[in-house]
Enzyme design. Structure first.
Site, short mmCIF file in Angstrom:
data_model
loop_
_atom_site.label_atom_id
_atom_site.label_comp_id
_atom_site.label_asym_id
_atom_site.label_seq_id
_atom_site.Cartn_x
_atom_site.Cartn_y
_atom_site.Cartn_z
N ASP A 87 -11.05 3.00 4.60
CA ASP A 87 -11.66 1.60 4.36
C ASP A 87 -13.29 1.56 4.29
O ASP A 87 -13.92 0.46 4.14
CB ASP A 87 -11.25 0.58 5.16
CG ASP A 87 -9.98 -0.16 5.07
OD1 ASP A 87 -9.62 -0.36 3.82
OD2 ASP A 87 -9.12 -0.54 5.90
N LYS A 130 1.00 -1.22 -0.26
CA LYS A 130 0.01 0.16 -0.05
C LYS A 130 0.86 1.34 0.13
O LYS A 130 0.68 2.26 -0.72
CB LYS A 130 -0.95 -0.09 1.32
CG LYS A 130 -2.01 -1.02 1.19
CD LYS A 130 -2.71 -1.36 2.40
CE LYS A 130 -3.82 -2.62 2.51
NZ LYS A 130 -4.49 -2.66 3.67
N GLN A 153 -4.84 -1.33 10.03
CA GLN A 153 -4.47 -2.67 9.11
C GLN A 153 -4.97 -3.76 10.24
O GLN A 153 -4.77 -3.92 11.52
CB GLN A 153 -2.98 -2.95 8.80
CG GLN A 153 -2.60 -4.32 8.22
CD GLN A 153 -3.34 -4.24 6.70
OE1 GLN A 153 -3.22 -3.53 6.21
NE2 GLN A 153 -4.01 -5.79 6.31
#
Ligand code: NAP
Length: 280
Positions: free
Chosen positions: A116, A49, A93
């Site tokens: 997200d 990422k 994460q």
């Protein structure tokens, strides 16, 4: 033989377009990623990422906490990032260690920085049929891939195998909001093959080999979200590619299908949050 839903090709196209969009801005979008512990898979995902973000000119920082970090410390960090005007997008994460409440940490992220799309605000909007600020990355990537190949969703019977908050649930809602008839299957589902046989589109997000060609309707579309390593250490998806590609009209491979689309969606979401921040 099925046509390949090429996630790498579409990722490259999306990223090229995004680079042009980012180049126009003097002040660049910025992404903060919180990583807890030493989970090797998480480290690889986070590095990918970061690398992709930097290639695009997105400022990215990874905040690495040890496995034994307290929940209070994590919540403090989220709050600090929420209040930092230089940060547009925050990603925690997953998975988090067991002693930390994933829900409390995710809930602490400001919805306007929730890259997200996992906060209750964004999830709630999605589940009530209203647009969230951004859509969760993997489901968003699945729909971008289907759209790229002109695969119609409206009126189709879509079977989603898996009901996690990361993939199956939000994807099912997004499909429903696009007027598909959606069946959600999970580990308690009986006669999975009978259900997948009636599907125009099958999306599988389980993490083990579960879909064989004989379970599919001729000409259906297969999207394989699953990723796992087989006994020889090779990366595999949920779908038996050999048999399924004989029956389906389109199929996404693993690797090279949904994985690259998840990264592309994350970059899109970061830029969308950045551009939205002009209005706050
Ligand atoms: P998860 O939280 O473990 O969820 C797996 C789902 O599969 C659960 O809903 C489970 O049902 C269901 N399931 C398990 N066994 C089943 C069976 N025999 N029949 C039908 N359903 C069954 O996993 P996840 O986070 O959603 O991820 C799923 C897979 O996608 C993993 O391989 C993951 O690595 C991969 N993934 C890929 C990407 C990407 O970018 N390509 C992104 C995210 C995830 P229950 O709810 O009943 O337990």
């Amino acid at each position: 033989m099925a046509e390949i839903l090429d996630g790498k090709k579409l990722r490259d196209k999306i990223l090229l377009n995004l680079k042009g969009r980012i180049d126009k801005y003097d002040k660049k979008p910025s992404l903060a990623v919180i990583l807890v512990g030493d989970n090797p898979a998480s480290k690889i995902y986070v590095n990918n990422k970061k690398k992709t973000a930097e290639q695009l000119g997105i400022i990215s920082q990874v905040i690495n906490f040890p496995e034994n970090v307290s929940e209070a410390e994590l919540l403090n960090k989220v709050e600090e990032l929420n209040n930092d005007n230089c940060i547009n997008a925050i990603l925690v994460q997953l998975p988090l260690p067991k002693h930390i409440s994933k829900e409390r940490v995710i809930n602490a992220i400001k919805p306007e920085k929730d890259v997200d799309g996992f906060t209750p605000y964004n999830f709630g909007r999605l589940f009530s049929g209203v647009e969230p600020i951004v859509y969760p990355c993997t489901p968003k990537g699945v729909l971008l891939l289907l759209d790229e190949y002109g695969i119609k969703i409206e009126g189709k019977h879509v079977v989603v195998v898996g009901r996690s908050n990361i993939v199956g649930r939000p994807l099912s809602q997004m499909l429903l909001n696009r007027n598909a008839t959606v069946t959600i299957c999970h580990s308690y589902t009986k006669n999975l093959a009978q259900i997948t046989k009636t599907a125009d589109i099958v999306v599988s997000a389980v993490g083990k080999k579960i879909i064989e060609g004989e379970m599919l309707k001729s000409g259906c579309v297969i999207v394989d979200v699953g990723i796992f390593k087989d006994e020889s250490g090779k990366t595999r998806g949920d779908v038996d590619f050999e048999s399924a590609s004989q029956i389906a009209s389109y199929i996404s491979p693993v690797p090279g299908g949904v994985g690259p689309m998840t990264i592309a969606s994350l970059m899109l979401n970061t830029v969308e949050l950045y551009e939205n921040s002009f209005n706050f």
